[in-house]
Motif scaffolding. Structure first.
Motif, PDB file in Angstrom:
ATOM      1  N   LEU A  39       0.824  -1.205   0.000  1.00 57.38           N
ATOM      2  CA  LEU A  39       0.000   0.000   0.000  1.00 57.38           C
ATOM      3  C   LEU A  39       0.860   1.259   0.000  1.00 57.38           C
ATOM      4  O   LEU A  39       0.515   2.261  -0.646  1.00 57.38           O
ATOM      5  N   THR A  40       1.985   1.211   0.703  1.00 59.74           N
ATOM      6  CA  THR A  40       2.886   2.355   0.735  1.00 59.74           C
ATOM      7  C   THR A  40       3.469   2.632  -0.649  1.00 59.74           C
ATOM      8  O   THR A  40       3.549   3.788  -1.087  1.00 59.74           O
ATOM      9  N   VAL A  41       3.893   1.560  -1.323  1.00 65.93           N
ATOM     10  CA  VAL A  41       4.412   1.714  -2.690  1.00 65.93           C
ATOM     11  C   VAL A  41       3.333   2.261  -3.609  1.00 65.93           C
ATOM     12  O   VAL A  41       3.573   3.184  -4.416  1.00 65.93           O
ATOM     13  N   ALA A  42       2.114   1.707  -3.498  1.00 65.92           N
ATOM     14  CA  ALA A  42       1.011   2.158  -4.350  1.00 65.92           C
ATOM     15  C   ALA A  42       0.683   3.620  -4.103  1.00 65.92           C
ATOM     16  O   ALA A  42       0.457   4.394  -5.056  1.00 65.92           O
ATOM     17  N   ALA A  43       0.675   4.026  -2.814  1.00 68.89           N
ATOM     18  CA  ALA A  43       0.377   5.426  -2.498  1.00 68.89           C
ATOM     19  C   ALA A  43       1.440   6.351  -3.061  1.00 68.89           C
ATOM     20  O   ALA A  43       1.141   7.456  -3.534  1.00 68.89           O
ATOM     21  N   ALA A  44       2.720   5.914  -2.999  1.00 71.10           N
ATOM     22  CA  ALA A  44       3.806   6.736  -3.540  1.00 71.10           C
ATOM     23  C   ALA A  44       3.672   6.919  -5.047  1.00 71.10           C
ATOM     24  O   ALA A  44       3.900   8.010  -5.577  1.00 71.10           O
ATOM     25  N   VAL A  45       3.298   5.857  -5.738  1.00 70.02           N
ATOM     26  CA  VAL A  45       3.146   5.936  -7.203  1.00 70.02           C
ATOM     27  C   VAL A  45       1.929   6.780  -7.571  1.00 70.02           C
ATOM     28  O   VAL A  45       2.001   7.696  -8.407  1.00 70.02           O
ATOM     29  N   VAL A 144       5.657   4.338  15.658  1.00 64.50           N
ATOM     30  CA  VAL A 144       6.720   3.813  14.799  1.00 64.50           C
ATOM     31  C   VAL A 144       6.122   3.188  13.544  1.00 64.50           C
ATOM     32  O   VAL A 144       6.677   3.310  12.447  1.00 64.50           O
ATOM     33  N   PHE A 145       4.968   2.548  13.687  1.00 63.02           N
ATOM     34  CA  PHE A 145       4.366   1.864  12.539  1.00 63.02           C
ATOM     35  C   PHE A 145       3.359   2.749  11.811  1.00 63.02           C
ATOM     36  O   PHE A 145       3.230   2.664  10.593  1.00 63.02           O
ATOM     37  N   SER A 146       2.645   3.600  12.549  1.00 60.97           N
ATOM     38  CA  SER A 146       1.640   4.430  11.891  1.00 60.97           C
ATOM     39  C   SER A 146       2.237   5.703  11.294  1.00 60.97           C
ATOM     40  O   SER A 146       1.772   6.180  10.260  1.00 60.97           O
ATOM     41  N   GLU A 147       3.284   6.256  11.933  1.00 63.03           N
ATOM     42  CA  GLU A 147       3.862   7.518  11.460  1.00 63.03           C
ATOM     43  C   GLU A 147       5.371   7.442  11.254  1.00 63.03           C
ATOM     44  O   GLU A 147       5.981   8.414  10.817  1.00 63.03           O
ATOM     45  N   GLY A 148       5.971   6.319  11.560  1.00 65.37           N
ATOM     46  CA  GLY A 148       7.418   6.208  11.453  1.00 65.37           C
ATOM     47  C   GLY A 148       7.872   5.423  10.252  1.00 65.37           C
ATOM     48  O   GLY A 148       8.129   5.976   9.179  1.00 65.37           O
ATOM     49  N   LEU A 149       7.965   4.104  10.417  1.00 65.68           N
ATOM     50  CA  LEU A 149       8.534   3.251   9.374  1.00 65.68           C
ATOM     51  C   LEU A 149       7.794   3.371   8.047  1.00 65.68           C
ATOM     52  O   LEU A 149       8.383   3.734   7.021  1.00 65.68           O
ATOM     53  N   ALA A 150       6.500   3.062   8.055  1.00 61.31           N
ATOM     54  CA  ALA A 150       5.746   3.037   6.806  1.00 61.31           C
ATOM     55  C   ALA A 150       5.663   4.419   6.185  1.00 61.31           C
ATOM     56  O   ALA A 150       5.866   4.590   4.966  1.00 61.31           O
ATOM     57  N   ALA A 151       5.365   5.432   7.006  1.00 63.55           N
ATOM     58  CA  ALA A 151       5.214   6.787   6.481  1.00 63.55           C
ATOM     59  C   ALA A 151       6.531   7.310   5.921  1.00 63.55           C
ATOM     60  O   ALA A 151       6.559   7.956   4.860  1.00 63.55           O
ATOM     61  N   VAL A 156      10.080   8.589   1.220  1.00 57.93           N
ATOM     62  CA  VAL A 156      11.278   8.369   0.410  1.00 57.93           C
ATOM     63  C   VAL A 156      10.890   7.890  -0.987  1.00 57.93           C
ATOM     64  O   VAL A 156      11.414   8.379  -2.011  1.00 57.93           O
ATOM     65  N   LEU A 157       9.953   6.947  -1.063  1.00 63.19           N
ATOM     66  CA  LEU A 157       9.506   6.451  -2.368  1.00 63.19           C
ATOM     67  C   LEU A 157       8.858   7.559  -3.188  1.00 63.19           C
ATOM     68  O   LEU A 157       9.088   7.672  -4.398  1.00 63.19           O
ATOM     69  N   GLN A 158       8.060   8.380  -2.533  1.00 68.31           N
ATOM     70  CA  GLN A 158       7.399   9.466  -3.249  1.00 68.31           C
ATOM     71  C   GLN A 158       8.418  10.451  -3.817  1.00 68.31           C
ATOM     72  O   GLN A 158       8.281  10.912  -4.959  1.00 68.31           O
ATOM     73  N   ILE A 304       9.899  15.995   2.171  1.00 63.57           N
ATOM     74  CA  ILE A 304      11.223  16.348   2.703  1.00 63.57           C
ATOM     75  C   ILE A 304      11.078  17.031   4.052  1.00 63.57           C
ATOM     76  O   ILE A 304      11.830  16.758   4.998  1.00 63.57           O
ATOM     77  N   ARG A 305      10.089  17.928   4.153  1.00 65.63           N
ATOM     78  CA  ARG A 305       9.859  18.596   5.446  1.00 65.63           C
ATOM     79  C   ARG A 305       9.397  17.596   6.503  1.00 65.63           C
ATOM     80  O   ARG A 305       9.754  17.689   7.674  1.00 65.63           O
ATOM     81  N   GLN A 306       8.592  16.637   6.076  1.00 70.87           N
ATOM     82  CA  GLN A 306       8.029  15.685   7.041  1.00 70.87           C
ATOM     83  C   GLN A 306       9.007  14.609   7.459  1.00 70.87           C
ATOM     84  O   GLN A 306       8.899  14.053   8.556  1.00 70.87           O
TER      85      GLN A 306
END
Length: 597
Positions: A39-45, A144-151, A156-158, A304-306
């Protein structure tokens, strides 16, 4: 007592070992985690396609008057927005879901671990710090999971996808847009380091606040008795100010960084428009490319700011994880090396050359402060043994060792001719009923405080025990009787009532050994007489270990052990010890007799 500050600090280097141990908690939910990555990859694309479609609409459809193509592109844009919204929803929901379930598992493991720690651990660790670990630090991990790792991975992908589209559309405009990146990265790094330190100060201040408030609310009667409210209030104000100052520092860094980032982003847009305007005049840059780049600029600078803030979230989560893992790795566990089932003990107790100190470390450079020194005694099944002596003589330590709240350094303790450590700990403690001087009652009903949640104990058994110790009368008079709500620490009950409940609690488990630690020292004479009658019934057929300052309560004991500074000075019956006029017991008895005459 001043609460201890948390001395742990956020490391300068990303701790991958801690992250790996944290990710071990993801294993039961790996399907959700993998789905979250997708989902993270899909959201970035999907998040980077919108400007590209708009650029195509302007340069291809509008410029060429292709209204049919424009409608198709517009339809694709609407579909893209709907899909992107759905993906964002799923990403946010499952990120939070994963975080909360991992928090639940870690908190469960942590509390189970705390239940197994020796009392020595709690002797040296402020309760407020443990509350912070179990509540605040664990809660930080959900971020860490809701706003850290995945976000952060999504950011970075975006950024990478945006840069790819930007270079694809126009490499010159891309270089112009990226010209402000170096100062932005520098300010981001400075912000990350500053906020990391301020957040760590906030966590330390929270631990100090929890420790101070917990300790002083528990001891509020002492504060008020000695008219110490103002001094304690000033201490609280100082700790609270430290917490405020730490938060203000983090607010200051945020208030500086984000305006600076906005200015740099605006400068980037200004440079882009200035250069693209010249390209428009010269016909080298299309209108669609300019519009797309303005949109990409907004999309590019936002992650970048986030990302610095998300990195701090991840860093703080790992710091909290490190603290929790340190607590989980604490080896101060009650050793459950034995697995023998004591069954129904006959109650034979024997201490053989027992040496014990609360500071366990034994070395030439650090000699322990021995609380018990070469203790030897034996109690036959069904006998009553009493321990007397001045405060600090070691009486309570003996009963703590019998229940294995602490382990001895030298010697052995045997029950029914078998070493105490050979028995399964939980089964052993069920055979020992303990009534303490300071009765602790939990918030809940009378029934809950007697059974402690054991559903095998029936109301009939409770009333039978209450009849035996004379507690039925006062329980029946309470509103709702066994369902009467007990406030925290039994604040709505008298000292005598709390003591009677503790007797019922000990009796319903049908123990083979009874331990009474100053069980009647805090009650009035009428209640003491009632309890003394109940004690005689309670002790019938059971081995009993009794500690009492009132020597009148132990005159019928089969054996009296006189302790002084951790050593046995005398052993005998009441009459035998009184025949020694210069003995410790005779002197204690004479002093109490004179005091009450």
């Amino acid at each position: 007592m001043q609460p201890q500050a948390d001395s742990s600090k956020a490391g300068q280097v990303f701790d991958w070992a801690v992250l790996r141990r944290l990710l071990a908690y993801v294993r039961p939910y790996r399907r959700v985690f993998i789905g979250l990555i997708l989902l993270t990859v899909a959201a970035a694309v999907l998040g980077t396609l919108r400007p590209f479609l708009i650029q195509r609409m302007v340069d291809v459809n509008i410029e060429q008057g292709d209204w049919r193509g424009l409608n198709v592109q517009f339809g694709l844009l609407l579909v893209l927005l709907v899909v992107n919204t759905g993906v964002s929803y799923l990403q946010t929901y499952y990120g939070g879901w994963l975080g909360q379930y991992i928090v639940r598992d870690i908190r469960t493991d942590l509390y189970r671990h705390l239940l197994g720690l020796k009392l020595q651990f709690f002797d040296r660790t402020p309760i407020g710090v443990l509350v912070t670990r179990n509540i605040s630090d664990v809660e930080t991990l959900s971020d860490v999971f809701s706003e850290g790792l995945a976000a952060m991975a999504g950011d970075v992908l975006q950024i990478l996808f945006i840069m790819a589209f930007m270079f694809w559309i126009d490499w010159r405009l891309t270089l112009i847009s990226l010209s402000v990146i170096p100062p932005l990265l520098f300010s981001t790094y400075v912000f990350k380091e500053k906020v990391k330190g301020s957040f760590q100060d906030v966590r330390n201040a929270v631990a100090k606040l929890n420790s101070f408030v917990q300790e002083h609310l528990t001891g509020m009667n002492v504060v008020q008795i000695f008219n110490n409210e103002e001094r304690e209030f000033q201490k609280f104000k100082k700790i609270n100010q430290e917490h405020t100052d730490a938060n203000i520092r983090s607010v200051l860094y945020y208030s500086i960084y984000f305006p600076v980032a906005e200015v740099l982003a605006a400068i980037g847009v200004g440079l882009l428009v200035w250069y693209a305007a010249q390209g428009q005049i010269e016909g080298t840059i299309s209108k669609g490319a300019l519009i797309a780049f303005i949109m990409y600029n907004a999309l590019f600078f936002r992650p970048i700011r986030q990302i610095a803030d998300r990195f701090n979230t991840l860093q703080l989560g790992l710091v909290s994880t490190e603290r929790l893992l340190k607590l989980l790795d604490d080896k101060s566990l009650v050793a459950t090396s034995g697995d023998a089932d004591p069954g129904q003990l006959t109650g034979e107790v024997e201490f053989k050359h027992v040496w014990f100190a609360y500071n366990r470390e034994v070395s030439e450079a650090n000699e322990p402060e021995w609380v018990l020194k070469d203790i030897n005694f034996r109690v036959e099944p069904g006998q009553t043994i009493a321990f007397v002596g001045a405060t600090g003589a070691g009486k309570t330590s003996i009963i703590n060792l019998l229940s294995r709240f602490y382990d001895i350094q030298q010697g052995s303790i045997c029950l029914d001719n078998r070493d105490l450590r050979d028995y399964d700990l939980s089964r052993l403690r069920r055979q020992i009923g303990v009534v303490l001087q300071d009765v602790f009652l939990f918030a809940g009903s009378i029934r809950d405080n007697i059974t402690l949640g054991n559903r095998e104990i029936t109301d009939a058994q409770i009333w039978e025990a209450a009849d035996l110790v004379g507690a039925r009368r006062f329980i029946e008079r309470l509103p709702a009787a066994l369902d009467y709500p007990v406030m925290e620490r039994g604040a709505t009950l008298s000292v005598g009532q709390r003591q009677l409940i503790s007797f019922v609690r000990a009796l319903v488990y049908q123990p083979s050994i009874i331990v009474l630690d100053e069980a009647t020292s805090s009650v009035d004479s009428e209640t003491e007489e009632l309890i003394q009658q109940a004690i005689e019934k309670l002790m019938q057929g059971r081995t009993s270990l009794v500690i009492a300052h009132r020597l009148s309560t132990i005159q019928k004991a089969d054996k009296i052990v006189v302790l002084d500074k951790g050593e046995i000075k005398e052993v005998g019956t009441h009459d035998e010890l009184l025949r020694r006029p210069d003995g410790y017991y005779a002197q204690l008895y004479q002093m109490q007799y004179l005091a009450h005459s």
